[in-house]
Write an enzyme that holds these catalytic residues in place. Structure first.
Site, PDB file in Angstrom:
ATOM      1  N   HIS A 133       0.880  -1.180   0.030  1.00 24.59           N
ATOM      2  CA  HIS A 133       0.093  -0.137  -0.227  1.00 24.59           C
ATOM      3  C   HIS A 133       0.801   1.143   0.038  1.00 24.59           C
ATOM      4  O   HIS A 133       1.706   1.307   0.995  1.00 24.59           O
ATOM      5  CB  HIS A 133      -0.877   0.019   1.269  1.00 24.59           C
ATOM      6  N   HIS A 154       3.210  -3.997   6.379  1.00 19.04           N
ATOM      7  CA  HIS A 154       1.923  -2.700   6.350  1.00 19.04           C
ATOM      8  C   HIS A 154       2.206  -2.006   7.319  1.00 19.04           C
ATOM      9  O   HIS A 154       3.043  -1.936   8.381  1.00 19.04           O
ATOM     10  CB  HIS A 154       0.739  -3.561   6.364  1.00 19.04           C
ATOM     11  N   GLU A 179       1.901  -5.479  10.553  1.00 19.12           N
ATOM     12  CA  GLU A 179       1.227  -4.205  10.877  1.00 19.12           C
ATOM     13  C   GLU A 179       2.195  -3.409  11.806  1.00 19.12           C
ATOM     14  O   GLU A 179       2.361  -3.772  12.865  1.00 19.12           O
ATOM     15  CB  GLU A 179      -0.098  -4.114  11.212  1.00 19.12           C
TER      16      GLU A 179
END
Length: 457
Positions: A86, A216, A308
């Site tokens: 992303h 991420h 994450e």
């Protein structure tokens, strides 16, 4: 004396500044330069190559670390880190750059742990899977507004929702009979994915990756498969719905390896979330279709988790050094997790290597296969297992093997053709962890010219 103290103070200040000079957000050109700088500083243990281009034509560069870069050494596992899938989740991108510089520097300084890691593992680092999205996010700057700007690629597609949906096939197979591993891709899959996704899938097919992590941002937790629940539900649903893989306990161990080596992830309280031990099953958190994590497990031999790493998707530059120090040990510790379970060679009765042989573990409904060099790697927790090797046209053979906590057990199989009357037992090595006794290096060391070559288009 005061003058010398002043000079010493200036030197220390310069050293402090030099140590932090690379803690900044790298735009595409700066990212490429950083990778070339590492390759130039450590030419004999690195290779820089491209796996393809983004929608807007930017290279998807990978930096490889190995004592024989560009060469797969039989019995040596392949590892990958992928970041910035992303475009607006940028911490992983910077951490991978720092990791590359750290591996190079520590190897040059003779760090025994890093030296052994590079000698025993082929490491591939992809710092940005979505360089186009990153440029959009970086141009926007930091702030609350436009929080998702730059998340998708230049075609507006979320790359972590763009892989072929193999979960649906797997869940169908569970009810009606069929495999939940090495599931074939649909015939028209190439027309359904973005250029970045296509490049990564072809990359996965080119290397027999064993372990991986996808970096991420937006939370602080180690997420393990399955990501997609059998029943779709929203992220805000309060009740848990674990959707475990056949390797659930192993995945939990892999996730904890990162979480507990991280500065604070293991505390499980960040960004308003609560994750006991700093880990979560993906579908238990929220269900996700067509993600890269599940695709690795269902189509390849690779076990992947999703990390994450920060509440703020685009953290301020002044926080980058603190984040690196919090993640440095975790990045190395997780990488070392690749050296567990069993590994070996699958040969026929004439000592020819058997590629595509299936390695099955009784009680765990998920198989792996041998690579083109006949070597296989099966991550397992310590314990005793019944392991079977099988190949088309050959008699399968089963062996009992005990896996210890210190490193992989080496189990070689030699299979006779199906028409043979007798099947020999597998060859089991009692060599210690990370033993290379069965795969002495006979390839010539790559030349400096080889190491500066860029592959791909």
């Amino acid at each position: 004396m005061s003058q010398w103290l002043w000079i010493l103070g200036e030197i220390l200040l310069l050293m402090k500044g030099a140590a932090s000079v690379n803690f900044f957000h790298h735009r595409y050109e700066e990212l490429v330069q950083a990778l070339f700088d590492v390759q130039g500083a450590c030419p004999y243990i690195t290779r820089l190559y491209s796996i393809g281009r983004s929608v807007q034509g930017r290279h998807l560069y990978v930096l490889e670390f190995s004592d024989y870069p560009g060469i797969h050494e039989p019995m040596e596992p392949e590892f990958k880190y992928v970041a910035n899938m992303h475009g607006n989740e940028v911490l992983g991108r910077e951490l991978i750059i720092q990791l590359a510089e750290f591996l190079c520097e520590e190897y040059r300084h003779g760090n025994q742990r890093i030296t052994q890691l590079i000698h025993d593992t082929r490491i591939h680092l992809l710092p940005s899977m979505n360089p186009d999205g990153y440029e959009v996010a970086a141009a926007q700057g930091q702030g609350v507004f436009g929080y998702l700007t730059g998340r998708n690629n230049a075609n507006g597609v979320d790359l972590n929702r763009n892989f072929p949906d193999l979960n649906t096939i797997m869940y169908y197979n569970e009810k009606n009979g069929g495999a939940n591993h090495h599931i074939p891709l649909p015939d028209n899959w190439k027309s359904q994915v973005e250029p970045e996704t296509l490049a990564v899938i072809q990359w996965m097919k080119s290397y027999n990756f064993v372990l991986s992590a996808n970096l991420h941002g937006g939370a602080v937790v180690a997420n393990y498969p399955y990501d997609k629940a059998q029943v779709q539900r929203s992220r805000n649903t309060w009740h848990r719905m674990d959707t475990p893989t056949p390797d659930n306990t192993l995945f939990q161990k892999l996730a904890k390896a990162y979480s507990y080596a991280h500065g604070w992830m293991h505390q499980g309280l960040s960004c308003g979330d609560m994750f006991p031990g700093g880990i979560t099953n993906g579908a238990s958190w929220y269900s996700l279709s067509k993600g890269m994590q599940d695709f690795n497990y269902l189509h390849t031999n690779c076990f992947e988790i999703t990390l994450e790493l920060s509440c703020n998707k685009f953290p301020p530059q002044e926080e980058l050094e603190r984040e690196w120090l919090a993640n440095r040990e975790a990045l190395i510790t997780y990488l070392e997790e690749i050296h567990q379970g069993i590994k070996g060679l699958v040969l026929d009765e004439n000592n020819n290597k058997l590629a595509g042989a299936v390695i099955s573990v009784q009680g765990i409904g998920h198989d792996v296969t041998s690579g083109e060099h006949g070597d296989y790697f099966r991550l397992l927790l310590p314990g005793t297992y019944e392991v079977t090797a099988s190949a088309d046209g050959h008699q399968p053979h089963t062996v009992t093997v005990t896996v210890g906590p210190a490193g992989p057990s080496v189990v070689n199989f030699q299979l006779r053709e199906s028409t043979a009357e007798h099947t020999p037992g597998p060859k089991v090595s009692d060599k210690g962890p990370h033993s290379k006794g069965l795969h002495k290096k006979v390839v010539p060391r790559a030349t400096p010219e080889d190491k500066t070559q860029l592959d791909g288009s």
